[in-house]
Design a protein around this motif. Structure first.
Motif, PDB file in Angstrom:
ATOM      1  N   ILE A   1       0.896  -1.153   0.000  1.00  0.00           N
ATOM      2  CA  ILE A   1       0.000   0.000   0.000  1.00  0.00           C
ATOM      3  C   ILE A   1       0.938   1.208   0.000  1.00  0.00           C
TER       4      ILE A   1
ATOM      5  N   CYS B   1       1.816   6.718  -4.991  1.00  0.00           N
ATOM      6  CA  CYS B   1       0.692   6.606  -5.935  1.00  0.00           C
ATOM      7  C   CYS B   1       0.064   7.972  -6.189  1.00  0.00           C
ATOM      8  N   LYS B   2      -0.019   8.791  -5.143  1.00  0.00           N
ATOM      9  CA  LYS B   2      -0.601  10.133  -5.279  1.00  0.00           C
ATOM     10  C   LYS B   2       0.144  10.950  -6.341  1.00  0.00           C
TER      11      LYS B   2
ATOM     12  N   PHE C   1      -2.569  11.261 -14.329  1.00  0.00           N
ATOM     13  CA  PHE C   1      -3.997  11.050 -14.617  1.00  0.00           C
ATOM     14  C   PHE C   1      -4.874  12.238 -14.242  1.00  0.00           C
TER      15      PHE C   1
ATOM     16  N   PRO D   1       0.476   4.871  -0.604  1.00  0.00           N
ATOM     17  CA  PRO D   1      -0.392   6.010  -0.945  1.00  0.00           C
ATOM     18  C   PRO D   1       0.351   7.246  -1.427  1.00  0.00           C
TER      19      PRO D   1
ATOM     20  N   GLU E   1      -1.068   9.620  -9.620  1.00  0.00           N
ATOM     21  CA  GLU E   1      -2.471   9.989  -9.857  1.00  0.00           C
ATOM     22  C   GLU E   1      -2.587  11.458 -10.291  1.00  0.00           C
TER      23      GLU E   1
ATOM     24  N   LEU F   1      -6.388   3.243 -10.084  1.00  0.00           N
ATOM     25  CA  LEU F   1      -6.815   3.324  -8.679  1.00  0.00           C
ATOM     26  C   LEU F   1      -7.321   1.999  -8.127  1.00  0.00           C
TER      27      LEU F   1
END
Lengths: 408, 408
Positions: free
Chosen positions: A165, A170-171, A178, A167, A174, A219
């Motif tokens: 995990i 990944c943020k 994206f 976050p 994102e 996501l």
């Protein structure tokens, strides 16, 4: 030395000396910090007598990008180290060996690859790497297959997913891949001469629809443990060797995201040949090499992945007739979309690529940027339709040779 | 009392007495163990003077199903308790209140719902619950939306996802719903008179292909925090109240899995009317009620979900024109597939439903079983095509009235 603190060169030497079976006891060691200081300290420690060297990489508790600085979790060092160790278990010849990992210091000690160069530089220098497609195809097939529900015990996969995990990193993806490129975001970095093309991206609601589909997949689609940042700056290369580094963005996501990263960066360099090729003939030749590589990467990936599925599939249900073909077709479509998204963001988003940004002639740079945007958006639009790698190659050819008036 | 041990009734009383603000100090409490002892101890503790009562539910470290016993993680008590608390935050009127949770004892103290009945029993008794569709539609819309990337901060969602890695209970679903019914598995429970229909399931490779797609979605599509076992045995009901209980299967999965569980169990009861309706008129009337409820559940879900998206969407990108419609269409298709898979497994898999199994007349029971299989497999086959809830209703009508020669 247990509480976290950024190491000095002397401390890095001291640390390396403690690792068993690495250097002769009492031998003279030297250290050079060779990182760019944006995210990590990177020390090369060399044993003078033997010439043997290792890399000591320590995460910094902040990230610096384009002058900005924001706090960033040290846990990414654990993620990077654990991902490297998993990858080494699957494709030992394609990643640096990890000698040690220190959670408190957010530090990984690994094989020195200074006989390799960063692949992005290699492509800018227009080198050819005939083994690369086989290497990276096998890397992706093995790491994606054996961490997925196709090739790994499905309860163990869930537990492993819980360890990745990720976050904060990944943020970054994102936002920068994206979201921001499709609106007038402060983080974007857009050259004035392509402002019209950027504005077109912001108002293209059909494109936004396709980007929403890709964003949702990123996501929610926990298919496999991704590298998460598999561009040509994360690959060390020399003619006979390929090493994938820096998996600090690793997390469970859609397989096509990794494959798309590789293809996107090959095609960005393809677009950059507007500025790098000395003459038309050499441009044509190098572009042909790059396009063949795009095709070969997919082909090697697919062949390896299908072979693993047939030989090592853990799931009876996924042997249903036709399902493998269906899965591969969907994966190619995801790959097309993610390739496109990763190209677009490198032209108008925060972080660009040297393959294009370092072109000095601004007219050539603009042609490269517009070509990359044209190919990237076409790939995004194709994400639900494409049925073969040849169709993707045809998009590149068409955008570069026909529609945009460029000579391949 | 901190180390885990199964409580006696006296210990359950002692435990309940310690909880602040629940019972008068020194008042007389009685306890009755009302669980079936397969997975959990369930004590009802009543205060004699006030009549006030609570439920104390303690997980057992094993599961007993059809005589077999296997070890099962106590962590499911944490998952159940945390899921209940999250649900209560979103739809406080639709779940039992949690007074306390004890990790060491794997124990949750919650509101007593003994003025409700288990909905499966209510349907077998052919009761009508005019508020149910609104209640369950709102329950699913809120719990699925606000735990997903559409309605929850996407970094917080990842962290929450990490708390709902639920490998052991997911394994039960993966085996019993998405594998065993489609092969001659030892765990299957198949009545002799429908053996031919079961064998047809095992040899139908087109069906296996669709099941593989659904299985892959269950394994990888981390859309929202699911209840994970939302059948009519997990719902307490009375005419003016609906309470969803037992979310120990909670994990991040595809939204359609929860919706499909509700629809499947309504339609299983629809099939069971072969045995329960006293006469043709009352059968037609109750089936019409059930079919209307299937439609209303979806309609209420969709209306609530779209309203939440429009008012509380956290993600700019997902406001792209057309994307919401695309998402809802895909969700309906997933729902169709999961509805079908959940019907099939209740006929030939390990765990059946009383709506059909308790029909005493074996000819009527067989008709109900065959009808459920026909509808279930049709739903599975429709999982990539269906475009409206009316098309699903039409499948039920067609399978029951036309193709299989049954009177609706």
């Amino acid at each position: 030395m247990s509480a976290y603190h950024p190491l000095s060169e002397a401390q890095a030497i001291e640390y390396a000396r403690q690792i068993p079976n690495l250097f002769q006891s009492g031998s003279e060691l030297t250290s050079h910090e060779i990182g760019d200081g944006n995210l990590n300290l990177v020390f090369r420690i060399t044993e003078k007598a033997s010439g043997k060297s290792i890399i000591l990489k320590q995460a910094l508790p902040y990230a610096k990008v384009v002058g900005e600085s924001w706090p960033l979790t040290l846990d990414r060092a654990r993620i990077e180290s654990e991902a490297l160790i998993i990858e080494e278990g699957l494709v030992p010849d394609l990643v640096p060996h990890v000698y040690a990992y220190d959670a408190d210091l957010a530090l990984t000690v690994m094989e020195d690859l200074s006989d390799h160069i960063i692949m992005r530089r290699g492509l800018i220098e227009r080198n050819e790497y005939p083994l690369f497609a086989e290497h990276i195809g096998r890397f992706m097939a093995n790491t994606l297959f054996f961490t997925s529900d196709l090739g790994k015990n499905q309860q163990d996969k869930k537990i492993q997913q819980g360890r990745f995990i990720n976050p904060e990193l990944c943020k970054i993806t994102e936002d920068l891949i994206f979201d921001d490129p499709y609106r007038d975001a402060e983080t974007n970095s857009i050259e004035d001469h392509i402002r019209d093309a950027a504005e077109q991206l912001w108002s293209d609601s059909e494109l936004h629809f396709e980007v929403a589909i890709l964003r949702q997949k990123f996501l929610t689609s926990a298919q496999a443990l991704l590298h998460g940042d598999l561009h040509t700056g994360s690959i060390f290369i020399k003619p006979d060797s390929t090493k994938v580094i820096d998996p600090e963005f690793a997390y469970y996501g859609p397989m096509g995201f990794d494959i798309g990263a590789v293809l996107a960066n090959l095609i960005l360099n393809f677009a950059g040949q507007e500025g790098w090729s000395k003459d038309l003939e050499s441009r044509k030749a190098y572009r042909a090499y790059l396009l063949q590589t795009v095709k070969d990467v997919w082909t090697h990936f697919e062949a390896n992945f299908r072979a693993l599925w047939n030989e090592h599939g853990v799931d009876r249900v996924f042997q249903a007739p036709g399902y493998q073909d269906y899965f591969i077709k969907n994966l190619l479509q995801d790959t097309a979309g993610f390739t496109g998204a990763k190209m677009v963001r490198r032209i108008v988003g925060l972080a660009h690529v040297a393959d294009i940004d370092k072109i000095e002639d601004s007219a050539a740079r603009e042609r490269a940027q517009r070509l990359a945007l044209a190919i990237g958006t076409s790939f995004i639009r194709a994400n639900r339709q494409v049925a073969s790698i040849d169709e993707l190659i045809a998009i590149v050819t068409k955008e570069s040779a026909v529609e945009r008036g460029f000579v391949l």
